[in-house]
Enzyme design. Structure first.
Site, PDB file in Angstrom:
ATOM      1  N   GLY A  90      -0.229   4.846   1.474  1.00  0.00           N
ATOM      2  CA  GLY A  90      -1.130   4.414   2.541  1.00  0.00           C
ATOM      3  C   GLY A  90      -1.206   2.906   2.521  1.00  0.00           C
ATOM      4  O   GLY A  90      -0.193   2.224   2.635  1.00  0.00           O
ATOM      5  N   GLU A  91      -2.398   2.393   2.304  1.00  0.00           N
ATOM      6  CA  GLU A  91      -2.572   0.945   2.265  1.00  0.00           C
ATOM      7  C   GLU A  91      -3.512   0.632   1.099  1.00  0.00           C
ATOM      8  O   GLU A  91      -4.675   1.032   1.113  1.00  0.00           O
ATOM      9  CB  GLU A  91      -3.136   0.451   3.599  1.00  0.00           C
ATOM     10  CG  GLU A  91      -2.472  -0.814   4.093  1.00  0.00           C
ATOM     11  CD  GLU A  91      -2.788  -2.003   3.204  1.00  0.00           C
ATOM     12  OE1 GLU A  91      -1.868  -2.763   2.845  1.00  0.00           O
ATOM     13  OE2 GLU A  91      -3.978  -2.155   2.851  1.00  0.00           O
ATOM     14  N   SER A  92      -2.977  -0.089   0.113  1.00  0.00           N
ATOM     15  CA  SER A  92      -3.734  -0.247  -1.126  1.00  0.00           C
ATOM     16  C   SER A  92      -5.007  -1.065  -0.953  1.00  0.00           C
ATOM     17  O   SER A  92      -5.994  -0.804  -1.648  1.00  0.00           O
ATOM     18  CB  SER A  92      -2.839  -0.868  -2.202  1.00  0.00           C
ATOM     19  OG  SER A  92      -2.313  -2.107  -1.772  1.00  0.00           O
ATOM     20  N   CYS A 152       3.704   4.820  -3.820  1.00  0.00           N
ATOM     21  CA  CYS A 152       3.655   3.633  -2.959  1.00  0.00           C
ATOM     22  C   CYS A 152       2.308   2.904  -3.110  1.00  0.00           C
ATOM     23  O   CYS A 152       2.094   2.279  -4.137  1.00  0.00           O
ATOM     24  CB  CYS A 152       4.000   4.027  -1.522  1.00  0.00           C
ATOM     25  SG  CYS A 152       4.566   2.625  -0.542  1.00  0.00           S
ATOM     26  N   ARG A 158       3.967  -6.172  -3.914  1.00  0.00           N
ATOM     27  CA  ARG A 158       3.684  -5.485  -2.648  1.00  0.00           C
ATOM     28  C   ARG A 158       4.715  -5.883  -1.594  1.00  0.00           C
ATOM     29  O   ARG A 158       5.169  -7.022  -1.559  1.00  0.00           O
ATOM     30  CB  ARG A 158       2.298  -5.849  -2.117  1.00  0.00           C
ATOM     31  CG  ARG A 158       1.168  -5.198  -2.882  1.00  0.00           C
ATOM     32  CD  ARG A 158      -0.175  -5.604  -2.302  1.00  0.00           C
ATOM     33  NE  ARG A 158      -0.418  -5.020  -0.990  1.00  0.00           N
ATOM     34  CZ  ARG A 158      -1.065  -5.632  -0.001  1.00  0.00           C
ATOM     35  NH1 ARG A 158      -1.514  -6.856  -0.149  1.00  0.00           N
ATOM     36  NH2 ARG A 158      -1.252  -5.011   1.128  1.00  0.00           N
ATOM     37  N   ILE A 183       8.459   3.006   2.569  1.00  0.00           N
ATOM     38  CA  ILE A 183       7.733   2.488   3.732  1.00  0.00           C
ATOM     39  C   ILE A 183       6.898   1.289   3.279  1.00  0.00           C
ATOM     40  O   ILE A 183       5.916   1.453   2.543  1.00  0.00           O
ATOM     41  CB  ILE A 183       6.809   3.567   4.353  1.00  0.00           C
ATOM     42  CG1 ILE A 183       7.622   4.823   4.721  1.00  0.00           C
ATOM     43  CG2 ILE A 183       6.092   3.003   5.579  1.00  0.00           C
ATOM     44  CD1 ILE A 183       6.758   6.014   5.111  1.00  0.00           C
ATOM     45  N   ARG A 184       7.303   0.095   3.679  1.00  0.00           N
ATOM     46  CA  ARG A 184       6.629  -1.128   3.217  1.00  0.00           C
ATOM     47  C   ARG A 184       6.281  -1.020   1.729  1.00  0.00           C
ATOM     48  O   ARG A 184       5.146  -1.252   1.306  1.00  0.00           O
ATOM     49  CB  ARG A 184       5.379  -1.407   4.053  1.00  0.00           C
ATOM     50  CG  ARG A 184       5.716  -1.751   5.507  1.00  0.00           C
ATOM     51  CD  ARG A 184       4.489  -2.156   6.312  1.00  0.00           C
ATOM     52  NE  ARG A 184       3.491  -1.096   6.371  1.00  0.00           N
ATOM     53  CZ  ARG A 184       3.551  -0.053   7.199  1.00  0.00           C
ATOM     54  NH1 ARG A 184       4.537   0.049   8.055  1.00  0.00           N
ATOM     55  NH2 ARG A 184       2.622   0.857   7.192  1.00  0.00           N
ATOM     56  N   HIS A 244       8.186   7.868  -1.438  1.00  0.00           N
ATOM     57  CA  HIS A 244       7.263   8.934  -1.018  1.00  0.00           C
ATOM     58  C   HIS A 244       7.917  10.317  -1.113  1.00  0.00           C
ATOM     59  O   HIS A 244       8.364  10.852  -0.095  1.00  0.00           O
ATOM     60  CB  HIS A 244       6.862   8.726   0.446  1.00  0.00           C
ATOM     61  CG  HIS A 244       6.061   7.509   0.723  1.00  0.00           C
ATOM     62  ND1 HIS A 244       4.689   7.478   0.630  1.00  0.00           N
ATOM     63  CD2 HIS A 244       6.435   6.280   1.119  1.00  0.00           C
ATOM     64  CE1 HIS A 244       4.246   6.273   0.959  1.00  0.00           C
ATOM     65  NE2 HIS A 244       5.292   5.523   1.262  1.00  0.00           N
ATOM     66  N   GLU A 273       6.445  12.952  -1.162  1.00  0.00           N
ATOM     67  CA  GLU A 273       5.606  13.834  -0.327  1.00  0.00           C
ATOM     68  C   GLU A 273       6.061  13.852   1.135  1.00  0.00           C
ATOM     69  O   GLU A 273       5.597  14.681   1.909  1.00  0.00           O
ATOM     70  CB  GLU A 273       4.128  13.416  -0.428  1.00  0.00           C
ATOM     71  CG  GLU A 273       3.725  12.125   0.274  1.00  0.00           C
ATOM     72  CD  GLU A 273       4.039  10.836  -0.504  1.00  0.00           C
ATOM     73  OE1 GLU A 273       4.831  10.884  -1.470  1.00  0.00           O
ATOM     74  OE2 GLU A 273       3.492   9.783  -0.109  1.00  0.00           O
TER      75      GLU A 273
HETATM   76  N1  GLN Z   1       2.382  -1.877   1.580  1.00  0.00           N
HETATM   77  C1  GLN Z   1       1.362  -0.916   1.309  1.00  0.00           C
HETATM   78  C2  GLN Z   1       0.284  -1.479   0.406  1.00  0.00           C
HETATM   79  O1  GLN Z   1       0.331  -2.609  -0.002  1.00  0.00           O
HETATM   80  C3  GLN Z   1       1.900   0.356   0.707  1.00  0.00           C
HETATM   81  C4  GLN Z   1       2.710   1.125   1.727  1.00  0.00           C
HETATM   82  C5  GLN Z   1       2.756   2.598   1.515  1.00  0.00           C
HETATM   83  O2  GLN Z   1       1.992   3.186   0.755  1.00  0.00           O
HETATM   84  N2  GLN Z   1       3.613   3.236   2.281  1.00  0.00           N
HETATM   85  O3  GLN Z   1      -0.631  -0.769   0.098  1.00  0.00           O
END
Ligand code: GLN
Length: 198
Positions: free
Chosen positions: A49-51, A81, A110, A137-138, A178, A180
């Site tokens: 997700g997004e940390s 991630c 990151r 993903i990113r 991921h 999942e």
């Molecule tokens: N770039 C995201 C972060 O810094 C992580 C991306 C992801 O979980 N797919 O949290």
């Protein structure tokens, strides 16, 4: 021994996909949003997700310290991630003030693969699991590990060849990619084995 309960931290990110992966291998998942729910699980998955969002929501939900404490007490945790970032002791390119649960003595970078490469797949060779397709993903990569951390996977092709993308120390497991988001549940099965052995 009774079957262990695996929780999925469900504050933000792709927690539903993790729950589906666990179900697919016969493990009934439990969503964890509050401390009393954390108390009922034997292990935890921290999703992608997004940390920074996860950090803030964990703080608001009064989950930050309870999760840290459970990690310190030895609870098995699998982070993917953003979840890997949440388990890392140190972050390069963190947001201002960004905190992690920590526990893994690693440094993660990151958005390490470059901002333009939003999403891609690379073949991964995962120790104890085999060859698999990593969905990134990113994603962060692991910039460095301290002694005692097992490197389980590296990127095996493309410009990031050799970069560390999966690590384990004791009951803590983390991947940059991921599992999942694929129909290949071997990494989840690997984590279930870690949980059973804990
Ligand atoms: N770039 C995201 C972060 O810094 C992580 C991306 C992801 O979980 N797919 O949290």
């Amino acid at each position: 021994m009774a079957e262990k309960t695996i929780g999925v931290l469900a504050l933000q990110g792709d927690f539903r996909e993790h729950a589906a992966s666990l179900k697919a291998i016969g493990q009934e998942p439990v969503f964890v949003r509050r401390p009393h729910e954390l108390d009922k699980v034997d292990a935890l998955i921290v999703p992608g997700g997004e940390s920074t969002a996860m950090w803030k929501l964990a703080t608001t939900a009064e989950m930050f310290e309870p999760v840290r404490k459970r990690i310190a007490d030895g609870m098995p945790v699998f982070g993917t991630c953003a979840g890997m970032i949440m388990l890392a002791d140190r972050i390069v390119d963190a947001a201002a003030g960004q905190q992690t649960f920590g526990g893994l003595p690693i440094t993660v970078r990151r958005n390490a693969f470059g901002r333009q490469t939003e999403s891609f797949e690379e073949p991964i060779s995962f120790d104890g699991v085999g060859e698999l397709t990593g969905v990134f993903i990113r994603a962060p990569w692991v910039e460095s590990v301290e002694e005692g951390v097992e490197v389980l996977a590296r990127v095996t092709s493309g410009p990031a060849t050799g970069r560390i993308v999966a690590v384990r120390q004791g009951n803590l497991l983390a991947t940059s990619f991921h599992p999942e988001l694929t129909a290949d549940h071997r990494v989840h099965a690997f984590f279930v084995d870690v949980v059973r052995a804990a």
